[in-house]
Design an enzyme around this catalytic site. Structure first.
Site, PDB file in Angstrom:
ATOM      1  N   TYR A 158       0.818  -1.207   0.000  1.00  0.00           N
ATOM      2  CA  TYR A 158       0.000   0.000   0.000  1.00  0.00           C
ATOM      3  C   TYR A 158       0.860   1.269   0.000  1.00  0.00           C
ATOM      4  O   TYR A 158       0.711   2.133  -0.873  1.00  0.00           O
ATOM      5  CB  TYR A 158      -0.952  -0.037   1.191  1.00  0.00           C
ATOM      6  CG  TYR A 158      -2.089   0.957   1.126  1.00  0.00           C
ATOM      7  CD1 TYR A 158      -2.328   1.732  -0.005  1.00  0.00           C
ATOM      8  CD2 TYR A 158      -2.948   1.113   2.207  1.00  0.00           C
ATOM      9  CE1 TYR A 158      -3.374   2.640  -0.053  1.00  0.00           C
ATOM     10  CE2 TYR A 158      -4.000   2.014   2.168  1.00  0.00           C
ATOM     11  CZ  TYR A 158      -4.202   2.776   1.036  1.00  0.00           C
ATOM     12  OH  TYR A 158      -5.223   3.676   0.993  1.00  0.00           O
ATOM     13  N   GLU A 205       2.287   6.402  -7.063  1.00  0.00           N
ATOM     14  CA  GLU A 205       1.214   7.221  -7.637  1.00  0.00           C
ATOM     15  C   GLU A 205       1.504   8.713  -7.446  1.00  0.00           C
ATOM     16  O   GLU A 205       1.374   9.508  -8.385  1.00  0.00           O
ATOM     17  CB  GLU A 205      -0.117   6.856  -6.975  1.00  0.00           C
ATOM     18  CG  GLU A 205      -0.590   5.455  -7.307  1.00  0.00           C
ATOM     19  CD  GLU A 205      -1.751   5.024  -6.431  1.00  0.00           C
ATOM     20  OE1 GLU A 205      -2.430   5.901  -5.856  1.00  0.00           O
ATOM     21  OE2 GLU A 205      -1.989   3.803  -6.311  1.00  0.00           O
TER      22      GLU A 205
END
Length: 245
Positions: A167, A174
């Site tokens: 995660y 991103e």
């Protein structure tokens, strides 16, 4: 936001085996969902194999995005069906939450990485692609075996453990990719609408991307620690069940 981990690892409502058994779909819907999840698992396995083959061929991790660009776009966009699954009620999960998580990844895939070709060589793209790939292989495998009522403990453990690394890895990739796209978006005016125009409307895509990045600040900790709580609950119950047997 979307992290492989972002979306992928936080959809615990529809992932929970207990919730699947409690609100399980009918036989026809179950068969469809099994096929869908098997196909998606296979698709992300294709992406994983493509990455490994390209790396072994090139001897470098630079530019590996191009080796898996098409399947990545296809199977990530295919996740839009998950919103429909929630909307028609065959998956017991929030339409809003699932829609937000899926659309955030689709947005990063098409509106950032695809649209700003200059960022496709960035190492940050490979960072979130690898995180997404591992996450999705585990996630869709989890769904498949849960629907078949034969969930191996190893897959359950991986589903609720590997997100601890995947995660943050995905979110980092991103954010760095969006950040790398900012100068090109500002220079070209990509997707921006300026005044005057007949609609009397303006939109600055550059500012919008900055706001997207800022939104990670409150969202990431909430989703991450929610998964940590789910991990403690799910794995603890699994250990108790094994002891009772």
């Amino acid at each position: 936001m979307a992290a492989p981990a972002a979306k992928g690892t936080s959809r615990t409502a529809q992932n929970d085996v207990a919730s699947i058994k409690k609100k399980g779909p009918g036989a026809l819907a179950t068969a469809y969902l099994v096929i869908y999840n098997v196909v998606m698992t296979a698709g992300w396995l294709v992406i994983a194999i493509g990455l490994v083959r390209a790396y072994l061929s090139k001897g470098s991790y630079h530019g590996l995005y191009y080796s898996i660009e098409r399947p990545l776009k296809f199977f990530q966009t295919g996740a839009l069906l998950e919103i429909l699954h929630c909307a028609v009620g065959i998956v017991p999960s929030s339409v809003v939450l699932t829609g937000f998580q899926v659309m955030s990844r689709v947005f990063l895939t098409w509106a950032v990485t695809h649209s700003v070709r200059e960022v496709q060589n960035e190492d940050s793209v490979l960072l979130f692609v690898v995180a997404w790939t591992v996450t999705e292989i585990i996630r869709y495998s989890f769904y498949t075996f849960s629907l078949l009522n034969h969930l191996p403990y190893l897959i359950k453990w991986a589903r609720y453990t590997l997100f601890i690394v995947l995660y943050p890895m995905g979110v980092t990739g991103e954010l760095l990719t969006i950040y790398a796209a900012l100068p090109y978006v500002q220079k070209t005016g990509l997707y921006s609408v300026t005044l005057p125009n007949k609609y009397n409307f303006s939109f600055d895509y550059y500012t919008f991307l900055i706001l997207v990045m800022v939104s990670y600040i409150p969202l990431f900790p909430q989703l991450y620690f929610h998964m940590m709580r789910q991990r403690k609950k799910v794995l603890a119950s699994g250990e108790e069940h094994q002891k009772s047997n």
